[in-house]
Design a protein around this motif. Structure first.
Motif: not given
Length: 125
Positions: A53-59
């Motif tokens: 799982v990769e963290y993708i910033p939403t903001r």
């Protein structure tokens, strides 16, 4: 009885929370749904996310709206002062040149200017 006297601290002591003064609770005691044993969690280097799982910033981080204004002032103010001084120097050069020409013309206009051609007109009038 300890819970009635000490409030929350008494409740925590009675539950046997480590780190508080008093006698520790019996082994296997839990507080607020916490496991009694060592914490079971993700590995320290994984960042808390499961594998794959990769963290993708939403903001995105907000940009400072005054940064372009500061850059414009840092460039505009010194260049404006320099351009003003250069223009002033050019105006002063032109004014000095005009003053020299005017002085030469004033010196050339001094003296008698009556010629033979205008003598008759000046006498007849």
């Amino acid at each position: 009885m300890a819970a009635a006297r000490g409030g929350l601290r008494g409740l925590l002591r009675a539950a046997g929370v480590p780190g508080l003064r008093g006698r520790p609770g019996p082994p296997g005691t839990r507080l607020l749904g916490q496991p009694a044993g060592p914490r079971a969690g993700p590995e320290p280097g994984s960042g808390g996310l499961p594998e794959g799982v990769e963290y993708i910033p939403t903001r995105k981080k907000g940009k400072n709206p005054m940064k372009p204004v500061g850059v414009a002032w840092a460039i505009g103010l010194p260049s404006g002062i320099i351009l003003f001084l250069l223009a002033k120097r050019e105006v002063d050069k032109d004014r000095l040149e005009q003053l020299k020409f005017r002085r030469k013309m004033m010196e050339a206009n001094q003296g008698e200017y009556q010629t033979e051609r205008y003598k008759s007109v000046a006498r007849g009038a």
